[in-house]
Design a protein around this motif. Structure first.
Motif, PDB file in Angstrom:
ATOM      1  N   ASN A   1      56.574   2.014  24.236  1.00  0.00           N
ATOM      2  CA  ASN A   1      56.448   3.233  25.035  1.00  0.00           C
ATOM      3  C   ASN A   1      55.176   4.000  24.689  1.00  0.00           C
ATOM      4  O   ASN A   1      55.153   4.770  23.745  1.00  0.00           O
ATOM      5  CB  ASN A   1      57.690   4.099  24.814  1.00  0.00           C
ATOM      6  CG  ASN A   1      57.660   5.355  25.652  1.00  0.00           C
ATOM      7  OD1 ASN A   1      56.817   5.477  26.537  1.00  0.00           O
ATOM      8  ND2 ASN A   1      58.554   6.267  25.374  1.00  0.00           N
TER       9      ASN A   1
ATOM     10  N   HIS B   1      55.243   7.929  24.393  1.00  0.00           N
ATOM     11  CA  HIS B   1      56.066   8.605  23.403  1.00  0.00           C
ATOM     12  C   HIS B   1      55.344   9.822  22.814  1.00  0.00           C
ATOM     13  O   HIS B   1      55.929  10.896  22.680  1.00  0.00           O
ATOM     14  CB  HIS B   1      56.439   7.634  22.279  1.00  0.00           C
ATOM     15  CG  HIS B   1      57.692   8.009  21.557  1.00  0.00           C
ATOM     16  ND1 HIS B   1      58.931   7.942  22.151  1.00  0.00           N
ATOM     17  CD2 HIS B   1      57.899   8.486  20.319  1.00  0.00           C
ATOM     18  CE1 HIS B   1      59.844   8.345  21.293  1.00  0.00           C
ATOM     19  NE2 HIS B   1      59.247   8.685  20.174  1.00  0.00           N
TER      20      HIS B   1
ATOM     21  N   ILE C   1      55.368  12.736  25.132  1.00  0.00           N
ATOM     22  CA  ILE C   1      56.605  13.526  25.076  1.00  0.00           C
ATOM     23  C   ILE C   1      56.552  14.479  23.889  1.00  0.00           C
ATOM     24  O   ILE C   1      56.990  15.631  23.969  1.00  0.00           O
ATOM     25  CB  ILE C   1      57.831  12.596  24.958  1.00  0.00           C
ATOM     26  CG1 ILE C   1      57.895  11.618  26.130  1.00  0.00           C
ATOM     27  CG2 ILE C   1      59.119  13.401  24.875  1.00  0.00           C
ATOM     28  CD1 ILE C   1      58.340  12.207  27.429  1.00  0.00           C
ATOM     29  N   TYR C   2      55.972  14.002  22.793  1.00  0.00           N
ATOM     30  CA  TYR C   2      55.763  14.855  21.617  1.00  0.00           C
ATOM     31  C   TYR C   2      54.945  16.088  22.012  1.00  0.00           C
ATOM     32  O   TYR C   2      55.290  17.221  21.685  1.00  0.00           O
ATOM     33  CB  TYR C   2      55.054  14.017  20.549  1.00  0.00           C
ATOM     34  CG  TYR C   2      54.392  14.755  19.414  1.00  0.00           C
ATOM     35  CD1 TYR C   2      55.139  15.294  18.378  1.00  0.00           C
ATOM     36  CD2 TYR C   2      53.010  14.888  19.372  1.00  0.00           C
ATOM     37  CE1 TYR C   2      54.526  15.942  17.321  1.00  0.00           C
ATOM     38  CE2 TYR C   2      52.385  15.535  18.326  1.00  0.00           C
ATOM     39  CZ  TYR C   2      53.138  16.065  17.303  1.00  0.00           C
ATOM     40  OH  TYR C   2      52.521  16.706  16.265  1.00  0.00           O
TER      41      TYR C   2
ATOM     42  N   CYS D   1      63.182  17.768  26.681  1.00  0.00           N
ATOM     43  CA  CYS D   1      62.471  16.493  26.540  1.00  0.00           C
ATOM     44  C   CYS D   1      63.429  15.318  26.720  1.00  0.00           C
ATOM     45  O   CYS D   1      63.084  14.312  27.343  1.00  0.00           O
ATOM     46  CB  CYS D   1      61.796  16.396  25.176  1.00  0.00           C
ATOM     47  SG  CYS D   1      60.375  17.460  25.027  1.00  0.00           S
TER      48      CYS D   1
ATOM     49  N   GLY E   1      63.242  12.448  29.437  1.00  0.00           N
ATOM     50  CA  GLY E   1      63.326  11.036  29.061  1.00  0.00           C
ATOM     51  C   GLY E   1      64.371  10.298  29.879  1.00  0.00           C
ATOM     52  O   GLY E   1      64.125   9.201  30.378  1.00  0.00           O
TER      53      GLY E   1
ATOM     54  N   THR F   1      54.551   3.067  31.344  1.00  0.00           N
ATOM     55  CA  THR F   1      54.421   4.175  30.398  1.00  0.00           C
ATOM     56  C   THR F   1      52.953   4.586  30.263  1.00  0.00           C
ATOM     57  O   THR F   1      52.633   5.745  30.037  1.00  0.00           O
ATOM     58  CB  THR F   1      54.962   3.801  29.006  1.00  0.00           C
ATOM     59  OG1 THR F   1      54.202   2.717  28.482  1.00  0.00           O
ATOM     60  CG2 THR F   1      56.407   3.419  29.071  1.00  0.00           C
TER      61      THR F   1
ATOM     62  N   CYS G   1      63.358  10.351  23.196  1.00  0.00           N
ATOM     63  CA  CYS G   1      62.500  11.424  23.708  1.00  0.00           C
ATOM     64  C   CYS G   1      62.907  12.764  23.105  1.00  0.00           C
ATOM     65  O   CYS G   1      62.068  13.625  22.842  1.00  0.00           O
ATOM     66  CB  CYS G   1      62.555  11.485  25.222  1.00  0.00           C
ATOM     67  SG  CYS G   1      61.722  10.096  25.981  1.00  0.00           S
TER      68      CYS G   1
ATOM     69  N   ALA H   1      61.374  12.903  19.778  1.00  0.00           N
ATOM     70  CA  ALA H   1      59.934  13.152  19.917  1.00  0.00           C
ATOM     71  C   ALA H   1      59.698  14.617  20.253  1.00  0.00           C
ATOM     72  O   ALA H   1      58.773  15.251  19.736  1.00  0.00           O
ATOM     73  CB  ALA H   1      59.348  12.257  20.999  1.00  0.00           C
TER      74      ALA H   1
END
Lengths: 417, 415, 315
Positions: free
Chosen positions: C36, C39, C42-43, C70, C74, C97, C197, C200
Motif C-alpha cells: 500500500n 499508507h 493516510i498518515y 482515517c 480506509g 494505491t 488505516c 496510520a
C-alpha cells in the motif's frame, strides 16, 4: 504483414511530423514540439526496456531509472572527453556507449537482485534505487551534486558530418536510436531468452524442469534491460546536455512503471503508447493545469479498475471481432458512449479546476480560464454546470456502459462460435 | 486493430501540437516566462512567489511598465526537474518571450543557465535572457557564470559574509550543521571561509553534513551539539530540516542560539513558533519591520499592503528591484531584444525600495545588494505569519560590505 | 554514556512511531499482498485531520476522532476501490494505491494549502517529564510511548483474544485456507485495511506535532515504512516491532558515529590522499549516511534471507 506496414507508416510520420508544424513566420522549427517528441523517444526506450522486466519476465523493479541515469552520466562524461578531443568516438555511437554503462551497472545490481523474486526483488531494487539517488547527491566527482554535470553536444565528430546544433538533428538521432532499440527489443522477445523469460514469469517451477536456471534467465533479462535503459539515458544527455540526479531518482522509476502499465504490458507495443500518453500529460497538460497530478492519479485508478490490460490490451481485445469483420456493429454502441463520457470528463475537469482555483489559484491572482472563457469561481453557475454535467454524465454513462457491455458480450460470444 | 493504433497515435500527436501552438496573444504586454515548481511536494515555493509577483507587478505596471507596455507573467511548471525546465524553455522561445525567470532550486538554475547560453549561441535571432531570482549557489556567478544570466538574489557567499559579520561579539564556539547537497555544502564552505577571515576568535567545535530531508528525529544531533559545548548552531537548513532541528532543541531544553540563513522562508515562523524566541536569527532581504526601523513610510505601506491580504510577510524586495531595473533597462534599450537589454542591465545602478543603492555588477552579473540580520522577537510592530513573533533587525550588511571579489571569466557575445 | 542513554530513549520514541505506521502496513501487506503506497498518505491525512479537529474540540478528542475518520476513509478505499481491482492482480492494486498518493497529495494541498500547519503539542503535555544528565525528556515523548504501548497491547489482545483476531491471524499465514473454511474473507480484508488505516491515522495524530504537518510529510515517511515492513518479515507483527525499534535506534545512533572507512584503514597503514571518487566515498563519516543505513540493511537482509527477519514465508 500488416503490422510491418503500420510500423513503416509510423516511422515516416515521426520523420515528417516536425515539418507539419514548421514556423514559417520565423523560419524555424517548433522547439517545444521537438523537445516533446525527443522526450517521447527516450521515454519509449525507457518504457519498452522496463517492460522487458515487468511484462516479459514478471519482474517488478523499482530502480529502472538507475540504469537510465547512469547511461546519462556516462554519456555526459564521454561527450566532455570527446569535446576536448580525448575520445575519438563520433556522436552517433554515444548512446551505445551509454548503454554499455547501463549494462555494466545492471550486471552488478542484477547479480544481487535477481537471486530473489517477487516482493523481495522489488524491495531490493527499491533500496538500490534509493541508495543510488542519494549517492548522486553526495558524491561530486562523478555526479556533480545537485547542479549535475553539463556538456556541449557539438563535439564536431559525426559519421554524417552533422553538428547537432539544432533540435531537429537531435530528434532524428533519437528517432533512429529509438527505432533501432525497439526493433532489437522486439527480436529479443523471439529469441530463446525472451521465450524463457516468459516461461519463468508464468511458472517458475516448470521453467526449472525444462532445464533452464530461471535465475540466469532473469539475470540476463535484467542486464539487457539495463543496457537499453542506458541507451535512453545517453539520448537524454544528448538532448538536454545536462544530467542531474533527477535522471536516476525514484520519480522516473515510477514513471517507467506507469508508462509500461498504462500502455499495456501484454503487448510489445503497449509501453510505446503509454510513454507517449504520459509524456503528453507530464509536459503538456502540466503547462495547462497545476492539478495535473489529480488527473494522472484518477486516470491510473480508472485504468486499473476498468482496463487492467492497458491501452494496448483494449485494442487487442478487439482482435477477434475485427477478424470476424464485425467491427461495424460496435460503432453505434461506441458513439453512444461518447456524449456521456464527455459530460463526465468535462464535469470532472470543471470541478477539479474550480476547487483548485478557489483555494490556490485565486490567491495567486490568476483568472480561471476554462474551455476558452474566463470564469468567475465564486458564482454558483459554473459549479452547478460542472456538478450537473459530472453527475448526469456519470449516471448516463453507467446506463450506456451496461448496454455496451451486453452488445460486447453478445458479439464476443457470436465471434467465438 | 492496426488502424485504431494509428488513429490513437495521431490523436495524441494532434493533441500535443495543439498545446505547442497556443493561440498567439495580442502583443500589448511584455511577457516574462516564469519557471518554478507549481505542482508536487515543492509547490509551496512557486505558489508563494507567484502571489508575490502578482502584487509586485501591480506596482510596477502602475508605475508605467516599460516602453508604455505592461509586464505579464507566463508561468511554467518545472516540478523542480531540470529536464522539465528545459522543455519549458523551448516553449518560451517558441512563443518569442524574451525573458525567462526562475526562483527555486540551483539544480534547475544550473540547467537553465546552460540551456539559455547554448540556445542563444545556436539561435542568434531568438535570444532569451535568464533572470535568476533564487538559484543561490555561488558557482552560478563564479565558475559557471554566463553573460545571459543576471542574478537578482544574493548568492551564498554574500549571505555568508553578512551572516558572519552579524554574529554577536561574545560568541566563541559554533557548530556547523548543513544539508548534504549543493546548497548546504556551499553554505558550509563559505561559512568556514568567512569565519576564518572575519572572526578567527570563533572556534568551530563541530562541522557536519546531514542527509537532505531524510532525518526524522534530530534529538541525536542536539545531543551531539550539546556535547560539543557550542553556543550557537550556524546552519543553512530550511523548511523541515530546520523546523525539526529547532523543535528537538527546545524539547531537549538546551540553551543555544540558532544563527540560520533561511529561517524566514514561508512556513518557517509558523512551524517554529515560540520555540525560536530570542534565539533564532536569519539573514533576510527585507521585512516589514525593516521599513519601520529605518522610518520609510512608503516601504512600510507597500509591505503592509501585502499583509492585508496574505498571512505571510513581504520580504522579496529583490524581486521588486529586479522588475524595476528590468523595466528601466528595456526603456534604455528601446526594445525587448535580449542582447540590448543585457547590455543596458550591465553595471546598472538603482536604489531599492528602502533607499539603499544596489548595482548589477558587470563582471559576473550578480546584483550587489544589502542584507539584514534579523532575530525572532516579540518586540516588533509586525509579527510573522500571525505567530505573535516577528523579525527584528540587529545588523545591516550594506552593499559595500557585500561587494565580494568574483572569479568569473565571462565570455561575452561578439556583437 | 549520557549520549547513549538519551539516544536509546529517542530511538525508542521514533521506533514506536514507525511501528504504529508499519504494523498496519504489515497486516495489510501480509494478508492482502497489497504493497500500500498510500499508507503514508493516510498518515499525513491523520495529522491534518487531527489539526483541524483539535481546533474545535481540543487535542484529546481529536486523538480518537481523527484515527476513526482515517479508518472510515480506509474502509471506503477498500470497499469501492481495492476490492474491484483485486482480481486484476497485485501490480494493479499497487498502481491503484499509487494513484491515490497523487490524489491525496493534491487534495491536501487544495484543502489546507501548501504551507506547514501550526499543529502543536497540547499545553497540558508541553513540559519536561524528567531531566537526564541535564537533558530534558519532554512529556509529549513519554505520551507518545504510552499511546504506542497501549496500541501494541490493544492490537495484541485483539489478535489473540477475539474471534476476528483469530481469523486475521490465520489469514496472515494461510489466506487461502481461511477462505476455504467459509469465512467472509472480503469482510476480513475490509476490517484489516480499515484497521491499518486507523493505526496510520493514529500515528499521524501523534506524529504530526512531533514532526511538522505539511504536504511533504507523506513523502518523507513512505520509503522508511516499507523498509521496516520488509525487514521485519511478512506475517509477523513481532518482526515488525523489532524492525521498527532497530531502525529507530540505527537512525539515532548513526548520527553519533563520526568515523569513516578511511579511519578504519588508517591503523592498517593505508593513507588516503588526493581528491578522487574513491577517496570521496571512503572518507564519508557514518553520521553523514545514517539515513541510508536502513536501505543498506534491507538490501543486505533480503539478499541473504528473503523472508525478512522473522517472516513466516517468502515475501
Amino acid at each position: 504483414m500488416k503490422s510491418r506496414w503500420l510500423i513503416l507508416v509510423l516511422i515516416v510520420l515521426a520523420i515528417a511530423l516536425p515539418w507539419f508544424f514548421y514556423d514559417w513566420g520565423h523560419h524555424r522549427h517548433a522547439g517545444f514540439l521537438l523537445s516533446m517528441l525527443s522526450q517521447m523517444g527516450m521515454m519509449v526506450i525507457l518504457a519498452l526496456s522496463y517492460n522487458m522486466l515487468l511484462g516479459q519476465a514478471g519482474l517488478f523493479s523499482l530502480c529502472h531509472a538507475t540504469f537510465f541515469g547512469i547511461g546519462g552520466y556516462a554519456a555526459i562524461h564521454l561527450l566532455n572527453a570527446a569535446g576536448t578531443g580525448d575520445l575519438p568516438f563520433p556522436m552517433e555511437v554515444m548512446p551505445l556507449l551509454a548503454g554499455l554503462a547501463g549494462l555494466a551497472l545492471a550486471i552488478l545490481f542484477g547479480a544481487m537482485a535477481t537471486k530473489q523474486r517477487a516482493t523481495a526483488f522489488a524491495m531490493i531494487t527499491l533500496g538500490i534505487g534509493e541508495l543510488m539517488a542519494t549517492a548522486a547527491l553526495m558524491f561530486h566527482h562523478f555526479f556533480g551534486g545537485e547542479g549535475g554535470v553539463t556538456t556541449n553536444r557539438m563535439i564536431e565528430n559525426s559519421l554524417f558530418g552533422l553538428t547537432y546544433s539544432s533540435g531537429l538533428q537531435v530528434y532524428y538521432l533519437i528517432l533512429a536510436w529509438t527505432t533501432l532499440a525497439a526493433v532489437l527489443m522486439y527480436y529479443l522477445t523471439l529469441t530463446p531468452l525472451g521465450r524463457m523469460a516468459n516461461a519463468t514469469r508464468d511458472n517458475f517451477e516448470r521453467a526449472q524442469f525444462i532445464g533452464y536456471d530461471p535465475r540466469i534467465v532473469r539475470f540476463l533479462q535484467f542486464a539487457l534491460s539495463g543496457f537499453f535503459a542506458g541507451i535512453g539515458g545517453g539520448l537524454y544527455a544528448i538532448t538536454y546536455e545536462i544530467v542531474t540526479f533527477d535522471a536516476l531518482a525514484a520519480p522516473l522509476s515510477a514513471n517507467a512503471l506507469l508508462m509500461a502499465y498504462i500502455g499495456g504490458t501484454t503487448v510489445f507495443g503497449g509501453p510505446i503508447l503509454g510513454a507517449i500518453l504520459i509524456t503528453l500529460l507530464q509536459s503538456g497538460v502540466s503547462l495547462l493545469s497545476n492539478s495535473w497530478l489529480v488527473y494522472v492519479g484518477v486516470m491510473f485508478i480508472a485504468m486499473v479498475i476498468f482496463a487492467p490490460t492497458g491501452l494496448a490490451g483494449i485494442v487487442k481485445a478487439h482482435g477477434p471481432i475485427k477478424h470476424a469483420g464485425r467491427m461495424g456493429s460496435l460503432l453505434v454502441p461506441y458513439l453512444r458512449l461518447v456524449i456521456p463520457s464527455l459530460g463526465l470528463l468535462l464535469g470532472f475537469i470543471g470541478l477539479v479546476e474550480l476547487m483548485s482555483f478557489l483555494t490556490i489559484g485565486a490567491a495567486q491572482g490568476k483568472k480561471l480560464v476554462l474551455f476558452g472563457g474566463s470564469i468567475d469561481v465564486n458564482a454558483t453557475l459554473p459549479w452547478a454546470i460542472s456538478l450537473g454535467s459530472f453527475l448526469l454524465g456519470g449516471l448516463w454513462l453507467r446506463f450506456e456502459a451496461a448496454g455496451f457491455h451486453r452488445v460486447w458480450e453478445n458479439l464476443s460470444a457470436e465471434v467465438r462460435r | 486493430m492496426t488502424s485504431s493504433i494509428r488513429r490513437l497515435c495521431f490523436a495524441f500527436v494532434a493533441l500535443s501540437s495543439a498545446m505547442a501552438f497556443q493561440p498567439a496573444l495580442a502583443e500589448d504586454t511584455i511577457k516574462i516566462g516564469y519557471v518554478d515548481p507549481f505542482s508536487g511536494p515543492f509547490a509551496s515555493g512557486g505558489d508563494e512567489f507567484l502571489k508575490v509577483f502578482g502584487y509586485i507587478l501591480q506596482k510596477v505596471n502602475a508605475d508605467g511598465g516599460a516602453l508604455g507596455k505592461k509586464f505579464e507573467l507566463v508561468p511554467f511548471d518545472d516540478k523542480l526537474q531540470p529536464a522539465e525546465a528545459l522543455i519549458a524553455l523551448k516553449s518560451i522561445t517558441d512563443q518569442n518571450i524574451p525573458f525567462v525567470m526562475q526562483c527555486t532550486g540551483s539544480n534547475v538554475g544550473a540547467a537553465l543557465l546552460d540551456g539559455v547560453s547554448k540556445h542563444n549561441a545556436r539561435n542568434p535571432d531568438n535570444r532569451v535572457l535568464y533572470l535568476n531570482c533564487g538559484a543561490l549557489a555561488t558557482e552560478l556567478t563564479n565558475e559557471k557564470c554566463d553573460f545571459w544570466q543576471f542574478r537578482f538574489a544574493g548568492n551564498v557567499e554574500m549571505r555568508a559574509a553578512a551572516r558572519i559579520k552579524a554574529l554577536p561579539k561574545d560568541l566563541k564556539k559554533v557548530y556547523l550543521l548543513n544539508q548534504d547537497y549543493l546548497f548546504g555544502q556551499s553554505v558550509q564552505h563559505d561559512t568556514r571561509k568567512w569565519l576564518e577571515k572575519l572572526r578567527p576568535d570563533i572556534q568551530v567545535v563541530g562541522d557536519e553534513l546531514m542527509p537532505f530531508g531524510k532525518v526524522q528525529d534530530f534529538s541525536s544531533y542536539v545531543a551531539k551539539i550539546k556535547a560539543s559545548g557550542a553556543q550557537s548552531v550556524l546552519t543553512g537548513n530550511y523548511n523541515r530540516d530546520l523546523n525539526l532541528l529547532i523543535k528537538a532543541a527546545v524539547d531537549d531544553g538546551i540553551n543555544i542560539r540558532f544563527d540560520t540563513y533561511l529561517a524566514h522562508l514561508i512556513g518557517g515562523p509558523t512551524a517554529i513558533g515560540a520555540a525560536g524566541e530570542n534565539r533564532l536569527t536569519t539573514i533576510s532581504e527585507f521585512g516589514p519591520n525593516v521599513a519601520v526601523e529605518l522610518k520609510k513610510p512608503e516601504a512600510e505601506a507597500f509591505a503592509s499592503g501585502w499583509r492585508a491580504n496574505h498571512d505571510t510577510d513581504f520580504s522579496e524586495i529583490n524581486f521588486l528591484t529586479m522588475l524595476q531595473m528590468l523595466s528601466k533597462a528595456i526603456d534604455k534599450a528601446g526594445s525587448t531584444d535580449a542582447l540590448k537589454v543585457a547590455l543596458a542591465l550591465e553595471d546598472a545602478k538603482a536604489t531599492d525600495m528602502v533607499g539603499f543603492p544596489v548595482q548589477m555588477r558587470k563582471e559576473d552579473h550578480q546584483l550587489l545588494m544589502p542584507f539584514y540580520a534579523v532575530s525572532f522577537s516579540r518586540d516588533v510592530k509586525y509579527d510573522a505569519e500571525k505567530t505573535g513573533f516577528g523579525w527584528k533587525t540587529d545588523f545591516i550588511a550594506s552593499t559595500e560590505d557585500l561587494t565580494l571579489p568574483t572569479t568569473c571569466k565571462m565570455k561575452r557575445p561578439a556583437s | 554514556m549520557e549520549t547513549i542513554l538519551i539516544s536509546v530513549l529517542n530511538g525508542l520514541v521514533y521506533g514506536m512511531l514507525l511501528f504504529m505506521l508499519a504494523s498496519g502496513l504489515t497486516l495489510i501487506f501480509s494478508m492482502m499482498g497489497v504493497l500500500n503506497f498510500a499508507h503514508a498518505s493516510i498518515y499525513m491525512l491523520g495529522a491534518y485531520l487531527a489539526f483541524t479537529v483539535s481546533r474545535f474540540v481540543g487535542f484529546f478528542p481529536a486523538l480518537i476522532i481523527a484515527p476513526i475518520l482515517c479508518g472510515l476513509i480506509g474502509a471506503a478505499i477498500e470497499i469501492w476501490g481495492l476490492r474491484r481491482v483485486h482480481h486484476n492482480g497485485h501490480i494493479a492494486e499497487l498502481l491503484f494505491t499509487f494513484g491515490l498518493v497523487f490524489i491525496i497529495q493534491r487534495l491536501v494541498q487544495m484543502t489546507w494549502g501548501m504551507l506547514p500547519m501550526a499543529y502543536r503539542v497540547p499545553p497540558s503535555l508541553d513540559f519536561p517529564l524528567f531531566v537526564l544528565y541535564g537533558a530534558n525528556f519532554p512529556a509529549y515523548r513519554g505520551f507518545m510511548l504510552l499511546v504506542s504501548a497501549a496500541m501494541l497491547l490493544g492490537t495484541w489482545l485483539l489478535l489473540k483474544k477475539t474471534r476476528i483476531g483469530l481469523i486475521i491471524q490465520a489469514a496472515l499465514t494461510h489466506p487461502h485456507m481461511v477462505s476455504s473454511l467459509g469465512h467472509n474473507v472480503p469482510r476480513v480484508f475490509t476490517t484489516v485495511f480499515a484497521g491499518g488505516c486507523l493505526l496510520a491515522g493514529l500515528a499521524g495524530v501523534i506524529g504530526g506535532n512531533y514532526q511538522t504537518t505539511e504536504p511533504g510529510m507523506a513523502e518523507s515517511m513512505g520509503p522508511i515504512v516499507f523498509v521496516v515492513v520488509v525487514f521485519g518479515g511478512l506475517g509477523s507483527l513481532a518482526g515488525c516491532f523489532i524492525a521498527s525499534v532497530v531502525m529507530g535506534m540505527i537512525q539515532t545512533f548513526a548520527v553519533v558515529i563520526d568515523y569513516s572507512v578511511a579511519d578504519l584503514l588508517r591503523p592498517m597503514g593505508v593513507m588516503l590522499t588526493g581528491d578522487t571518487l574513491l577517496t570521496e566515498v571512503l572518507t564519508v563519516p557514518v553520521a553523514r549516511i545514517g539515513a541510508l543505513l536502513p536501505f543498506v540493511m534491507m538490501v543486505t537482509i533480503l539478499f541473504f534471507r528473503p523472508r525478512g527477519l522473522m517472516g513466516t514465508r517468502d515475501t
